[in-house]
Scaffold this motif. Structure first.
Motif, PDB file in Angstrom:
ATOM      1  N   MET A   1       0.852  -1.169   0.000  1.00  0.00           N
ATOM      2  CA  MET A   1       0.000   0.000   0.000  1.00  0.00           C
ATOM      3  C   MET A   1       0.905   1.242   0.000  1.00  0.00           C
ATOM      4  N   THR A   2       0.609   2.177  -0.875  1.00  0.00           N
ATOM      5  CA  THR A   2       1.404   3.398  -0.939  1.00  0.00           C
ATOM      6  C   THR A   2       1.028   4.346   0.199  1.00  0.00           C
ATOM      7  N   GLN A   3       1.884   5.330   0.444  1.00  0.00           N
ATOM      8  CA  GLN A   3       1.611   6.330   1.478  1.00  0.00           C
ATOM      9  C   GLN A   3       0.318   7.084   1.168  1.00  0.00           C
ATOM     10  N   GLU A   4       0.101   7.407  -0.087  1.00  0.00           N
ATOM     11  CA  GLU A   4      -1.118   8.118  -0.488  1.00  0.00           C
ATOM     12  C   GLU A   4      -2.361   7.264  -0.216  1.00  0.00           C
ATOM     13  N   GLU A   5      -2.293   5.973  -0.515  1.00  0.00           N
ATOM     14  CA  GLU A   5      -3.418   5.078  -0.240  1.00  0.00           C
ATOM     15  C   GLU A   5      -3.674   4.954   1.260  1.00  0.00           C
ATOM     16  N   MET A   6      -2.600   4.896   2.048  1.00  0.00           N
ATOM     17  CA  MET A   6      -2.759   4.825   3.499  1.00  0.00           C
ATOM     18  C   MET A   6      -3.394   6.104   4.027  1.00  0.00           C
ATOM     19  N   ASN A   7      -2.953   7.252   3.531  1.00  0.00           N
ATOM     20  CA  ASN A   7      -3.539   8.519   3.961  1.00  0.00           C
ATOM     21  C   ASN A   7      -5.027   8.578   3.635  1.00  0.00           C
ATOM     22  N   GLU A   8      -5.390   8.124   2.443  1.00  0.00           N
ATOM     23  CA  GLU A   8      -6.800   8.108   2.043  1.00  0.00           C
ATOM     24  C   GLU A   8      -7.613   7.162   2.919  1.00  0.00           C
ATOM     25  N   LEU A   9      -7.048   6.015   3.268  1.00  0.00           N
ATOM     26  CA  LEU A   9      -7.728   5.060   4.140  1.00  0.00           C
ATOM     27  C   LEU A   9      -7.975   5.665   5.517  1.00  0.00           C
ATOM     28  N   VAL A  10      -6.972   6.328   6.074  1.00  0.00           N
ATOM     29  CA  VAL A  10      -7.124   6.955   7.384  1.00  0.00           C
ATOM     30  C   VAL A  10      -8.168   8.066   7.315  1.00  0.00           C
TER      31      VAL A  10
END
Length: 110
Positions: A1-10
Motif C-alpha cells: 500500500m502506498t503512502q497516499e493510499e494509506m492517507n486516504e484510508l485513514v
C-alpha cells in the motif's frame, strides 16, 4: 500500500467513524468538513482536547479538539443533559467520544 493510499484510508476511516458516532451516540447527522492538519503543538487556545493513542500495527495519536461551548453541546447530547461550562463530566464525555471515534478508525484500519 502506498503512502497516499494509506492517507486516504485513514481520512475515510475518520470521516466514517465521526459520522457513525455522531449519528449513533449523539442522535444527529454529522457533516464532516475538510481535513485540517495541526501544524503546531496543541495549545490552551485549542480549547478542549482529547488525545487517544493507538498501538499495534498502526501507531499514532488521534486528537479531538473543540471550543468549550461545543464541548458542552457534545457532552449534553451524549449524556442527555445541559452544561453551561466545562466540568469533569464534559471532559469525560469528550474523551469518551474521542475514544469511540478512534476505536472506529482502528477497526477500519485493521
Amino acid at each position: 500500500m502506498t503512502q497516499e493510499e494509506m492517507n486516504e484510508l485513514v481520512e475515510r476511516g475518520v470521516r466514517e467513524s465521526v459520522e457513525n458516532v455522531g449519528g449513533t451516540m449523539l442522535g444527529c447527522e454529522v457533516v464532516v468538513g475538510p481535513k485540517r492538519m495541526i501544524d503546531h503543538p496543541l495549545q490552551e487556545s485549542d480549547g478542549v482536547v482529547a488525545l487517544i493513542g493507538m498501538a499495534g500495527p498502526w501507531i499514532g495519536t488521534g486528537a479531538l479538539t473543540c471550543k468549550p461551548d461545543v464541548a458542552c453541546k457534545l457532552a449534553g447530547a451524549f449524556l442527555m443533559t445541559e452544561y453551561e461550562a466545562v466540568n469533569d463530566e464534559v471532559l469525560d464525555a469528550v474523551a469518551e467520544l474521542a475514544n469511540m471515534v478512534i476505536g472506529g478508525l482502528k477497526t477500519t484500519l485493521e
